[in-house]
Design an enzyme around this catalytic site. Sequence first.
Site, PDB file in Angstrom:
ATOM      1  CB  ALA A 149      -5.016   9.708  -6.537  1.00  0.00           C
ATOM      2  CE  LYS A 176      -7.463   4.912  -7.716  1.00  0.00           C
ATOM      3  NZ  LYS A 176      -6.059   4.821  -7.070  1.00  0.00           N
ATOM      4  N   GLY A 177      -4.027   4.443 -11.388  1.00  0.00           N
ATOM      5  CA  GLY A 177      -3.467   3.788 -12.373  1.00  0.00           C
ATOM      6  C   GLY A 177      -1.988   3.503 -12.562  1.00  0.00           C
ATOM      7  N   GLY A 178      -1.397   4.253 -11.673  1.00  0.00           N
ATOM      8  CA  GLY A 178       0.092   4.173 -11.713  1.00  0.00           C
ATOM      9  C   GLY A 178       0.475   2.738 -11.341  1.00  0.00           C
ATOM     10  N   GLY A 179      -0.198   1.899 -10.674  1.00  0.00           N
ATOM     11  CA  GLY A 179      -0.007   0.568 -10.041  1.00  0.00           C
ATOM     12  C   GLY A 179      -1.014  -0.368 -11.346  1.00  0.00           C
ATOM     13  CD  GLU A 226      -6.363   1.834  -8.031  1.00  0.00           C
ATOM     14  OE1 GLU A 226      -5.320   1.401  -7.370  1.00  0.00           O
ATOM     15  OE2 GLU A 226      -6.152   2.243  -8.949  1.00  0.00           O
ATOM     16  CB  SER A 243       3.952   3.286  -1.868  1.00  0.00           C
ATOM     17  OG  SER A 243       3.581   4.400  -2.505  1.00  0.00           O
ATOM     18  CB  THR A 301      -3.641  -0.831  -5.697  1.00  0.00           C
ATOM     19  OG1 THR A 301      -4.576  -1.645  -5.805  1.00  0.00           O
ATOM     20  CG2 THR A 301      -2.254  -1.308  -6.287  1.00  0.00           C
TER      21      THR A 301
HETATM   22  C1  5RP Z   1      -2.701   2.101  -8.309  1.00  0.00           C
HETATM   23  C2  5RP Z   1      -3.032   3.526  -8.183  1.00  0.00           C
HETATM   24  C3  5RP Z   1      -2.174   4.070  -6.829  1.00  0.00           C
HETATM   25  O1  5RP Z   1      -3.205   4.363  -5.926  1.00  0.00           O
HETATM   26  C4  5RP Z   1      -1.620   5.416  -7.372  1.00  0.00           C
HETATM   27  O2  5RP Z   1      -0.809   4.820  -8.283  1.00  0.00           O
HETATM   28  C5  5RP Z   1      -0.656   6.244  -6.266  1.00  0.00           C
HETATM   29  O3  5RP Z   1       0.206   5.234  -5.758  1.00  0.00           O
HETATM   30  P1  5RP Z   1       1.169   5.646  -4.484  1.00  0.00           P
HETATM   31  O4  5RP Z   1       0.356   5.505  -3.397  1.00  0.00           O
HETATM   32  O5  5RP Z   1       2.206   4.345  -4.508  1.00  0.00           O
HETATM   33  O6  5RP Z   1       2.004   7.003  -4.854  1.00  0.00           O
HETATM   34  O7  5RP Z   1      -3.829   4.344  -8.709  1.00  0.00           O
HETATM   35  O8  5RP Z   1      -3.299   1.829  -9.623  1.00  0.00           O
END
Ligand code: 5RP
Length: 234
Positions: free
Chosen positions: A90, A101-104, A110, A34, A32
């Site tokens: 990540a 992880k877990g920004g989303g 995951e 961008s 998950t």
């Molecule tokens: C979502 C995640 C994403 O992989 C993580 O936040 C990186 O996000 P991005 O590719 O948008 O920088 O762990 O839960």
Amino acid sequence: MKTNSANQELKKMVGITAADLIKDEMTCGIGTGSTVAFFIEELGRRVQQEGLRITGVPTSFQSKLLCRQYNIPVQDTQDCSRLDIAIDGADEVDPDLNVIKGGGAAQTREKIVAAMADQFIVIVDETKLVPKLNHAFPVPIEIIPAALTFVENKLQRMGGEATLRMGVRKDGPVITDNGQFILDVQFKPDTDLKNIDRELHQTPGIVETGLFFGMVAMTLVGSAAEMKVKTLKK
Ligand code: 5RP
């Protein structure tokens, strides 16, 4: 921080490189975020133009919708127990390839998908490389709403500063795809995060943490200086 345009170019580069690792008839965990969005777009192009036959196992509604947009056949996580490969982004990567992880807010699925995969590959731009996890990014912890105060107090006793993640263009807390809350936690700099993670897994009300220790086989890093993708292996 996640969306400046230089980062976008690097994310696109690693996303496209990762799509090249997917071979015919593979089952592929799809993370998950961008960076993964660029991976899905390129995978969709390969499905359409090269006739690549794969099954994607998405880790979020966001990724499932993108797969649908690019005509990538999908399967739910509960319908499989093993995957050939999983590709995910990540928020931080340490020198041993442990990650946050877990920004989303998708770290629970995951982590399930990463554990199912023969090879778990992380794709990042170079700003995600840190000397130690929890350097600048808090550890996301998915919790059952009923346990909010109990877990907040426990984290405080463990030296963590927890913030309940709030929605954007939605009043109140973020609700994950699993119907739970997210606490973003900053620990003190000298904290042993492996021990913390063990203890958190024994705490009622905690569903999953965003700490991934010893799970990553390889990391692809988009580097700005040479505009190329570097491969990090343990
Ligand atoms: C979502 C995640 C994403 O992989 C993580 O936040 C990186 O996000 P991005 O590719 O948008 O920088 O762990 O839960």
